[in-house]
Scaffold this active site. Structure first.
Site, PDB file in Angstrom:
ATOM      1  N   ASP A 189       2.686  -4.439  -5.376  1.00  0.00           N
ATOM      2  CA  ASP A 189       2.082  -4.229  -4.052  1.00  0.00           C
ATOM      3  C   ASP A 189       2.370  -2.840  -3.483  1.00  0.00           C
ATOM      4  O   ASP A 189       2.823  -2.715  -2.330  1.00  0.00           O
ATOM      5  CB  ASP A 189       2.585  -5.302  -3.074  1.00  0.00           C
ATOM      6  CG  ASP A 189       2.337  -6.712  -3.570  1.00  0.00           C
ATOM      7  OD1 ASP A 189       1.281  -6.959  -4.158  1.00  0.00           O
ATOM      8  OD2 ASP A 189       3.219  -7.576  -3.358  1.00  0.00           O
TER       9      ASP A 189
ATOM     10  N   GLU B 226      -7.752 -10.418  -0.926  1.00  0.00           N
ATOM     11  CA  GLU B 226      -6.525 -10.036  -0.214  1.00  0.00           C
ATOM     12  C   GLU B 226      -6.341  -8.527  -0.352  1.00  0.00           C
ATOM     13  O   GLU B 226      -7.239  -7.817  -0.827  1.00  0.00           O
ATOM     14  CB  GLU B 226      -5.313 -10.780  -0.789  1.00  0.00           C
ATOM     15  CG  GLU B 226      -5.096 -10.540  -2.274  1.00  0.00           C
ATOM     16  CD  GLU B 226      -3.971 -11.386  -2.861  1.00  0.00           C
ATOM     17  OE1 GLU B 226      -3.297 -12.125  -2.137  1.00  0.00           O
ATOM     18  OE2 GLU B 226      -3.770 -11.298  -4.096  1.00  0.00           O
TER      19      GLU B 226
END
Ligand code: FUB
Length: 304
Positions: free
Chosen positions: A14, A197
């Site tokens: 991430d 997302e």
């Protein structure tokens, strides 16, 4: 450039890439070495001046820094404003907190002693307010984007620790101008445009690029839409990069020393374990109309 992944002594995911001063900083989440779920406890930081040598700044903040957080230290973002550095950090698949420090490397502390967004108190944040990403516009206005399956945004106050408006849905349009349907809960969004997302915003030549993951299918990847305003609507354009070996897709796009880069994660370092990922970087280029030429990831070295 160094070979991919940029970090191989632990599992990272991430990545939020930000330039502060003359260095490129990459804030990451941290997959545990024996992970069997996204059971993550802290956020890590790496930086470089030349894209060849990376400095490990260690664990810059953890769940224990938020007295109100219980679990799941997922995708971070960082922004420099008001002479300080703010980390936007999701926890519990339900809350987003803010940590603040005086340098990009910290130390950081809970900025407000409570979540900035909390699903329990604010149903308008949607079912899963994760993956915060902040755009600091040229006029100093900050916008926070977030959400799994349902993309949301909210304008922030100059303090960055208060909201300055209502939470709104991000309007995503297909190239014909029709709304892209949001994903049904627990379902794979319709490829290629559906929102999964991992929102990330950047501005280039006056236009706002809304980068996001289109889900968890075997073809899924990072895609993007473009808008004329930070509040949208954003019109779907295409892929940021071709599919990489990972179930999740999460990345950021950054300009550094005259070139653009996409920073993302794959599962290659662990030999394909979706809960043990590693952060990578590749150069990204645009065509003359500002469209991204989809990046083909440089394969990662694998563990023996
Ligand atoms: O790292 C946990 C979750 O996986 C992130 O929040 C998502 O974006 C996906 O990368």
């Amino acid at each position: 450039m160094a070979t991919n992944p940029i970090v191989s002594h632990l599992f990272t995911a991430d990545p939020a890439a930000r330039v502060f001063g003359d260095r490129l900083y990459v804030y990451t989440s941290h997959d545990e070495k024996d992970a069997t779920y996204f059971d993550m406890f802290d956020w890590r930081l790496f930086s470089t001046a030349d894209l060849a040598t990376w400095q490990d700044h260690g664990s810059v903040f953890g769940l224990t820094g938020f007295a109100w957080a219980e679990k799941w230290a997922w995708a971070p973002d960082a922004v420099h404003a008001n002479g300080r550095y703010y980390l936007f950090l999701p926890t519990d698949r339900a809350r987003i907190g803010v940590a603040v420090g005086d340098s990009p490397t910290g130390p950081f502390r809970d900025a407000i002693g409570r979540p900035l967004l909390d699903k329990a108190l604010m149903p308008e944040v949607g079912p899963e307010p994760i993956d915060p990403a902040v755009l600091l516009d040229d006029d100093g206005t900050a916008y926070l984007y977030f959400g799994c399956r349902f993309p949301k945004f909210v304008k922030l106050a100059p303090s960055l620790t208060e909201l300055a408006g209502p939470v709104q849905d991000v309007a995503l349009l297909d190239p014909q101008g029709n709304p892209v349907p949001v994903a049904a809960p627990e379902k794979q969004p319709a490829l290629p445009m559906g929102y999964g997302e991992a929102p990330f915003l950047f501005k280039r030549e006056g236009r706002y690029y809304f980068v996001y993951s289109n889900g968890w299918a075997k073809e899924s990847t990072l895609v993007y839409a473009i808008g004329d305003s930070p509040t949208g609507p954003f019109t779907y354009q295409g892929e940021v990069m071709k599919h990489v070996p990972c179930v999740t897709h999460h990345g950021s796009v950054v300009a550094f020393r005259g070139k653009w880069y996409v920073v993302y994660h794959t599962s290659e370092l662990s030999g394909g374990n979706m809960f043990r990922r590693a952060v990578c970087i590749d150069e990204l280029t645009f065509d003359s109309s500002g469209r991204i030429i989809p990046v083909i990831a440089t394969p990662s070295a694998r563990t023996p």
